[in-house]
Design a protein around this motif. Structure first.
Motif, PDB file in Angstrom:
ATOM      1  N   ASN A  26     -57.266   1.547  40.079  1.00 51.54           N
ATOM      2  CA  ASN A  26     -55.880   1.375  39.690  1.00 51.54           C
ATOM      3  C   ASN A  26     -55.042   1.188  40.956  1.00 51.54           C
ATOM      4  N   LYS A  27     -53.987   0.417  40.869  1.00 51.13           N
ATOM      5  CA  LYS A  27     -53.122   0.126  42.031  1.00 51.13           C
ATOM      6  C   LYS A  27     -52.682   1.390  42.767  1.00 51.13           C
ATOM      7  N   VAL A  32     -55.144   3.274  51.759  1.00 50.77           N
ATOM      8  CA  VAL A  32     -54.099   2.767  52.648  1.00 50.77           C
ATOM      9  C   VAL A  32     -54.594   1.594  53.496  1.00 50.77           C
ATOM     10  N   ASP A  33     -55.843   1.618  53.953  1.00 52.44           N
ATOM     11  CA  ASP A  33     -56.332   0.482  54.744  1.00 52.44           C
ATOM     12  C   ASP A  33     -56.382  -0.786  53.902  1.00 52.44           C
ATOM     13  N   CYS A  66     -47.304  -2.453  49.235  1.00 50.24           N
ATOM     14  CA  CYS A  66     -48.370  -2.397  50.238  1.00 50.24           C
ATOM     15  C   CYS A  66     -47.894  -1.936  51.618  1.00 50.24           C
ATOM     16  N   LEU A  67     -46.610  -2.007  51.902  1.00 50.47           N
ATOM     17  CA  LEU A  67     -46.093  -1.576  53.209  1.00 50.47           C
ATOM     18  C   LEU A  67     -45.463  -0.189  53.155  1.00 50.47           C
ATOM     19  N   GLY A  72     -46.724   5.204  59.711  1.00 53.58           N
ATOM     20  CA  GLY A  72     -47.861   6.094  59.521  1.00 53.58           C
ATOM     21  C   GLY A  72     -49.220   5.463  59.685  1.00 53.58           C
ATOM     22  N   VAL A  73     -49.273   4.141  59.765  1.00 54.46           N
ATOM     23  CA  VAL A  73     -50.545   3.445  59.914  1.00 54.46           C
ATOM     24  C   VAL A  73     -50.442   2.544  61.145  1.00 54.46           C
ATOM     25  N   LEU A  74     -51.548   2.421  61.858  1.00 56.45           N
ATOM     26  CA  LEU A  74     -51.608   1.553  63.025  1.00 56.45           C
ATOM     27  C   LEU A  74     -51.032   0.170  62.689  1.00 56.45           C
ATOM     28  N   LEU A  75     -50.190  -0.332  63.522  1.00 58.52           N
ATOM     29  CA  LEU A  75     -49.530  -1.648  63.411  1.00 58.52           C
ATOM     30  C   LEU A  75     -48.370  -1.683  62.417  1.00 58.52           C
ATOM     31  N   ASP A  76     -47.976  -0.545  61.869  1.00 63.93           N
ATOM     32  CA  ASP A  76     -46.845  -0.555  60.933  1.00 63.93           C
ATOM     33  C   ASP A  76     -45.545  -0.987  61.614  1.00 63.93           C
TER      34      ASP A  76
END
Length: 185
Positions: A26-27, A32-33, A66-67, A72-76
């Motif tokens: 489910n969506k 997160v990756d 998706c963003l 909190g995530v690399l490259l955000d």
């Protein structure tokens, strides 16, 4: 977009279901990756949102999903800078109600990744439109746009205290004026 399995075009209304099927989840449970990879892919096809109003609304909704929350995530930081480019370009269908709503939802979802100056820019643009500073606006906005706009403003955590107090006072006035509108609460 075309379905890699059968070459058929996938309409904007079916893309999430197809992704859920392909990912076997489910969506709301996509890792997160995975959502960040989807975010990067959506950024690559940003021009496709101008294909139709339905395409733009779906792109805005999925990109924001998706963003979120924008950090909190690399490259955000890089992703948020990309998103700011889309923000500066504006909507392809600015008069479409669903696109207006999805636009506000997108920026609410990722506002946490914006710095104080960028959040202040959002506040200046949408705060005056919504009457958040207590100033009367001309005409009545669509209620869905108005409510999503206020949710966006509420997500701007880096605003000065004075702006947050002004918004709070305006919201209290709206609650008193429209006590049955539970969205204000």
């Amino acid at each position: 977009p075309h379905d890699a399995l059968d070459g058929e075009a996938i309409g904007p209304e079916a893309i999430v279901t197809r992704l859920e099927t392909a990912l076997g989840r489910n969506k709301d449970s996509w890792p997160v990756d995975t959502i960040r990879k989807l975010c990067d892919m959506l950024a690559e096809v940003v021009d496709g949102r101008a294909r139709s109003r339905r395409h733009e609304a779906r792109w805005l909704n999925l990109f924001g999903f998706c963003l979120r929350p924008g950090f909190g995530v690399l490259l955000d930081d890089w992703r948020v800078n990309q998103a700011r480019r889309f923000y500066m370009a504006g909507l392809a269908f600015p008069k479409d109600l669903q696109c207006q709503v999805e636009w506000l939802v997108l920026w609410r979802r990722v506002a946490g990744g914006f710095n104080a100056g960028q959040q202040q820019e959002l506040y200046q643009k949408y705060g005056s439109l919504l009457g958040a500073s207590g100033k009367k606006t001309s005409g009545r906005l669509n209620s869905q746009v108005e409510h999503e706009g206020w949710r966006l403003l509420a997500s701007l955590e880096h605003l000065p205290v004075s702006a947050r107090v002004s918004m709070g006072e305006e919201l209290l006035a709206r609650i008193k004026k429209e006590p049955t509108d539970k969205v204000w609460l």
